[in-house]
Motif scaffolding. Sequence first.
Motif, PDB file in Angstrom:
ATOM      1  N   ASP A   1       1.390 -13.253  -7.245  1.00 47.87           N
ATOM      2  CA  ASP A   1       1.625 -11.780  -8.164  1.00 47.87           C
ATOM      3  C   ASP A   1       1.425 -10.500  -7.235  1.00 47.87           C
ATOM      4  OD1 ASP A   1       2.003 -12.804 -10.270  1.00 47.87           O
ATOM      5  OD2 ASP A   1      -0.188 -12.335 -11.199  1.00 47.87           O
ATOM      6  N   GLU A   2       0.568 -10.501  -6.292  1.00 43.79           N
ATOM      7  CA  GLU A   2       0.027  -9.441  -5.399  1.00 43.79           C
ATOM      8  C   GLU A   2       1.265  -9.546  -4.193  1.00 43.79           C
ATOM      9  OE1 GLU A   2      -2.148  -7.190  -5.781  1.00 43.79           O
ATOM     10  OE2 GLU A   2      -2.537  -8.021  -7.476  1.00 43.79           O
ATOM     11  N   LEU A   3       1.988 -10.554  -3.867  1.00 40.36           N
ATOM     12  CA  LEU A   3       2.767 -10.421  -2.919  1.00 40.36           C
ATOM     13  C   LEU A   3       4.057  -9.823  -3.452  1.00 40.36           C
ATOM     14  CD1 LEU A   3       2.974 -14.211  -1.297  1.00 40.36           C
ATOM     15  CD2 LEU A   3       2.448 -11.943  -0.055  1.00 40.36           C
ATOM     16  N   ALA A   4       4.274 -10.111  -4.837  1.00 42.48           N
ATOM     17  CA  ALA A   4       5.215  -9.067  -5.549  1.00 42.48           C
ATOM     18  C   ALA A   4       5.076  -7.751  -5.748  1.00 42.48           C
ATOM     19  CB  ALA A   4       5.748 -10.002  -6.873  1.00 42.48           C
ATOM     20  N   ALA A   5       3.877  -7.139  -5.686  1.00 47.14           N
ATOM     21  CA  ALA A   5       3.406  -6.111  -6.244  1.00 47.14           C
ATOM     22  C   ALA A   5       3.197  -5.450  -4.866  1.00 47.14           C
ATOM     23  CB  ALA A   5       1.872  -6.025  -6.823  1.00 47.14           C
ATOM     24  N   ILE A   6       2.941  -5.734  -3.825  1.00 43.29           N
ATOM     25  CA  ILE A   6       2.390  -4.893  -2.596  1.00 43.29           C
ATOM     26  C   ILE A   6       3.792  -3.867  -2.364  1.00 43.29           C
ATOM     27  CG2 ILE A   6       1.946  -4.775  -0.253  1.00 43.29           C
ATOM     28  CD1 ILE A   6       0.086  -7.029  -0.781  1.00 43.29           C
ATOM     29  N   THR A   7       3.571  -2.843  -2.033  1.00 45.62           N
ATOM     30  CA  THR A   7       4.738  -1.841  -1.574  1.00 45.62           C
ATOM     31  C   THR A   7       4.658  -1.652  -0.091  1.00 45.62           C
ATOM     32  OG1 THR A   7       3.268   0.215  -1.879  1.00 45.62           O
ATOM     33  CG2 THR A   7       4.445  -0.519  -3.793  1.00 45.62           C
ATOM     34  N   PRO A   8       5.710  -1.394   0.381  1.00 45.86           N
ATOM     35  CA  PRO A   8       6.020  -1.044   1.948  1.00 45.86           C
ATOM     36  C   PRO A   8       4.708  -0.081   2.195  1.00 45.86           C
ATOM     37  CG  PRO A   8       8.164  -1.165   0.990  1.00 45.86           C
ATOM     38  CD  PRO A   8       7.134  -1.198  -0.121  1.00 45.86           C
ATOM     39  N   ALA A   9       4.754   1.042   1.422  1.00 45.43           N
ATOM     40  CA  ALA A   9       3.683   1.963   1.797  1.00 45.43           C
ATOM     41  C   ALA A   9       2.185   1.513   1.869  1.00 45.43           C
ATOM     42  CB  ALA A   9       3.661   3.133   0.815  1.00 45.43           C
ATOM     43  N   GLU A  10       1.766   0.566   0.895  1.00 47.27           N
ATOM     44  CA  GLU A  10       0.642   0.144   0.827  1.00 47.27           C
ATOM     45  C   GLU A  10       0.319  -0.853   1.956  1.00 47.27           C
ATOM     46  OE1 GLU A  10      -0.329  -0.253  -3.836  1.00 47.27           O
ATOM     47  OE2 GLU A  10       0.990  -1.831  -2.957  1.00 47.27           O
ATOM     48  N   LEU A  11       1.386  -1.509   2.497  1.00 40.75           N
ATOM     49  CA  LEU A  11       1.243  -2.414   3.626  1.00 40.75           C
ATOM     50  C   LEU A  11       1.140  -1.623   4.816  1.00 40.75           C
ATOM     51  CD1 LEU A  11       1.518  -5.091   4.909  1.00 40.75           C
ATOM     52  CD2 LEU A  11       3.927  -4.890   5.010  1.00 40.75           C
ATOM     53  N   ALA A  12       1.750  -0.618   5.092  1.00 39.61           N
ATOM     54  CA  ALA A  12       1.441   0.284   6.102  1.00 39.61           C
ATOM     55  C   ALA A  12       0.258   0.993   6.305  1.00 39.61           C
ATOM     56  CB  ALA A  12       2.765   1.365   6.219  1.00 39.61           C
ATOM     57  N   GLU A  13      -0.296   1.272   5.121  1.00 42.47           N
ATOM     58  CA  GLU A  13      -1.546   1.843   4.792  1.00 42.47           C
ATOM     59  C   GLU A  13      -2.798   0.820   5.163  1.00 42.47           C
ATOM     60  OE1 GLU A  13      -4.350   4.413   1.279  1.00 42.47           O
ATOM     61  OE2 GLU A  13      -2.105   3.876   1.087  1.00 42.47           O
ATOM     62  N   LYS A  14      -2.652   0.048   4.503  1.00 46.55           N
ATOM     63  CA  LYS A  14      -3.865  -0.963   4.565  1.00 46.55           C
ATOM     64  C   LYS A  14      -4.136  -2.118   5.475  1.00 46.55           C
ATOM     65  CE  LYS A  14      -5.624   0.334   0.588  1.00 46.55           C
ATOM     66  NZ  LYS A  14      -5.102  -0.030  -0.747  1.00 46.55           N
ATOM     67  N   ALA A  15      -3.009  -2.597   6.299  1.00 46.17           N
ATOM     68  CA  ALA A  15      -2.637  -3.693   7.309  1.00 46.17           C
ATOM     69  C   ALA A  15      -3.665  -3.272   8.343  1.00 46.17           C
ATOM     70  CB  ALA A  15      -1.496  -3.923   7.663  1.00 46.17           C
ATOM     71  N   VAL A  16      -4.613  -4.347   8.971  1.00 41.72           N
ATOM     72  CA  VAL A  16      -5.172  -4.000  10.045  1.00 41.72           C
ATOM     73  C   VAL A  16      -4.756  -4.859  11.200  1.00 41.72           C
ATOM     74  CG1 VAL A  16      -7.638  -4.169  10.964  1.00 41.72           C
ATOM     75  CG2 VAL A  16      -7.530  -3.841   8.513  1.00 41.72           C
ATOM     76  N   ILE A  17      -4.039  -4.131  12.171  1.00 43.67           N
ATOM     77  CA  ILE A  17      -3.750  -4.968  13.303  1.00 43.67           C
ATOM     78  C   ILE A  17      -4.043  -4.198  14.400  1.00 43.67           C
ATOM     79  CG2 ILE A  17      -1.549  -5.559  12.023  1.00 43.67           C
ATOM     80  CD1 ILE A  17       0.083  -3.314  13.279  1.00 43.67           C
ATOM     81  N   ALA A  18      -4.223  -4.939  15.613  1.00 43.79           N
ATOM     82  CA  ALA A  18      -4.823  -4.335  16.895  1.00 43.79           C
ATOM     83  C   ALA A  18      -4.202  -5.070  18.037  1.00 43.79           C
ATOM     84  CB  ALA A  18      -5.888  -4.577  16.727  1.00 43.79           C
TER      85      ALA A  18
END
Lengths: 272, 272, 272
Positions: A255-272
């Motif tokens: 469900d969450e894979l279907a629900a996540i928006t591109p904007a949410e991904l950009a906002e919440k992802a933690v990469i380094a």
Amino acid sequence: MVSIAPSPHVHPVHLANALESVRSKTPLIQCLTNTVVANFTANILLSIGAAPAMVDLPGEATEFAAIASGVLVNLGTPYAEQREGMVLAATAAGVHATPWVLDPVAVGALPVRTELARRLLDLCPAVIRGNASEIIALSGNGGGGRGVDATHGVESARDAALELARRTGAVVAVSGPIDLITDGTRSVLVHGGNELLTRVTGGGCSLGAVCAAFAAESPDLLAATVAAHAYYSLASERAAALGAGPGSFAMHFIDELAAITPAELAEKAVIA
Amino acid sequence: MVSIAPSPHVHPVHLANALESVRSKTPLIQCLTNTVVANFTANILLSIGAAPAMVDLPGEATEFAAIASGVLVNLGTPYAEQREGMVLAATAAGVHATPWVLDPVAVGALPVRTELARRLLDLCPAVIRGNASEIIALSGNGGGGRGVDATHGVESARDAALELARRTGAVVAVSGPIDLITDGTRSVLVHGGNELLTRVTGGGCSLGAVCAAFAAESPDLLAATVAAHAYYSLASERAAALGAGPGSFAMHFIDELAAITPAELAEKAVIA
Amino acid sequence: MVSIAPSPHVHPVHLANALESVRSKTPLIQCLTNTVVANFTANILLSIGAAPAMVDLPGEATEFAAIASGVLVNLGTPYAEQREGMVLAATAAGVHATPWVLDPVAVGALPVRTELARRLLDLCPAVIRGNASEIIALSGNGGGGRGVDATHGVESARDAALELARRTGAVVAVSGPIDLITDGTRSVLVHGGNELLTRVTGGGCSLGAVCAAFAAESPDLLAATVAAHAYYSLASERAAALGAGPGSFAMHFIDELAAITPAELAEKAVIA
């Protein structure tokens, strides 16, 4: 997961664009994968906006790779008929410049797939995704794990991943509590995710399919692979916050894979 | 879904009776189906009140078809061993006058299954269920889709479905946003359903199994196939009203198939 | 489920200890099982704290059995390649004194697996788990059922189970509304469980895998098999209390297997 350590190689907007591309283009992903996770993998691909097709017959694998947007070759249960289809599909993907992902499940520990993996390496996968033990074994720098379980940490596989990426030209992803993704020159870490994902079979295998979908629609394979991992980690965190155990987690994860928006991904992802 | 456009061919009471028969008789359905959806298909059959048995070995397919109430032959992953079992099971079903359903997954697009489908057509399936692209390809009137996805609308397959039904004697079902079911003379449309069903792998494949269960217990194959589709559509609507995404939808869909009563089916189904 | 009729052979503390051992040792369970339930089985093993590995290739089955903690051989879809792997894995398990479980799905009714089961019996399974019809057929004392459905009650299989246990040296478990577990001398009944478990495909097959995990970590195979059945029954009761139908039941069942503590198992299980 609020602090974001920006990567010099992948910007959050890349993550958003990569997901947006998958959603808008519905890449057709040919999966030659194991019988244990085929259902879960297909449902994951559908949930992210891709179109799965499990076509692995020797008489059809070549034909389908010619029209697929991306190809996944996962060595989980490589029966004789499928092994033949895998070589054909990877070869055809090369002919058509279609990106294909190699997921070397349990290589090192088991002889049939280890030999097959070495043969497939020569067919130039675009992305190689595995756990630390599998990447170490595939690079030829150490022994195998015990089946699909990693017995090595991600950091211990850094040298093997870099070597493998340089030798093959593929982007190499080492999945674990922290994911390491490298093209041999640039390396990115993806933080986050939830341990419950390791309590659902196919958690790693389906990530390979997601990598194929992202690779199919993104010119930058490093960014595509990072995006796939960041998206997956974020969905697992959100699902874990809803679920009571591994059964309900698996449902919420889709469900969450279907629900996540591109904007949410950009906002919440933690990469380094 | 409150307005009901009565069909001149299938009365709501037929739908109720068909479901009641499945529930009371627990038909034993032999499934020769693809590895991706075998689990979901078996769970769907259990939820509707049927008894699934995935028996497709060449040395057992004939024996089991002799005791099965109905047979499903689904071409999703037709490995060599299973192809042999499919021909044997379909042949044995004919000998025992057991209805069998052909689900020609991705025919037209892929050579091995296309040749197999043509061979199976000669063994007189009772019902043929596919999406528009598959029915068009099977009738020989056009090209294939891209894997399991229909690239044609249901209406565009009407002529192909009628031709296929007349030539083979089978009831032909074209599944889509609106389902078309025809025996070559009578045609019925089933309205309703929810798009989330296309986001769950096996949504179509499992409908083929439900058709086999209904065909096993109903003397009127057209009414049985309509009932199977109407029941499936109603369950998907009820599940979509409960679910937050494709993962939870799949779970609720199974629950709703188990919960719908024959009276509810007769009252809520929209056929024309 | 509040009244506990103590068994003279298995004390509640044995149940708690058996579950505690699985949780703390994470046994690696090699599964050679059917394609229908492989995913569910792997998820069940993960939920209980074991590590599943579906390794059944002829070229790998022997190698993996040498490192596995326990082995499951389930005859649900015994394709030619897997049949060869099954004999190799069972043989290697014998060499390494690794307990292996035989689940003789639908033997008696179908010729290929019936012949295979008789051959595997000679390789000394530690545990044989089936429904009443399967145990009766395997003992040679009667005909088969119709696929995976038991057409006999558990009590009717008591003599067959005893005979089979004495002849083979295995612990024999007859699963049903009440489970009977015997080593040929001592017999234990496990009460409880919920009928919804029979509405989910793989309910029985996955129990075989759980038996393998418990057998891997317990010196007393009778107590281990009783513990596996009691734990399974308790989880199904708790899941049924939460679930609205077979779909949600399956999800809750996995959650409950993960949630039950050793103390809860010892307190709530009903054995006699």
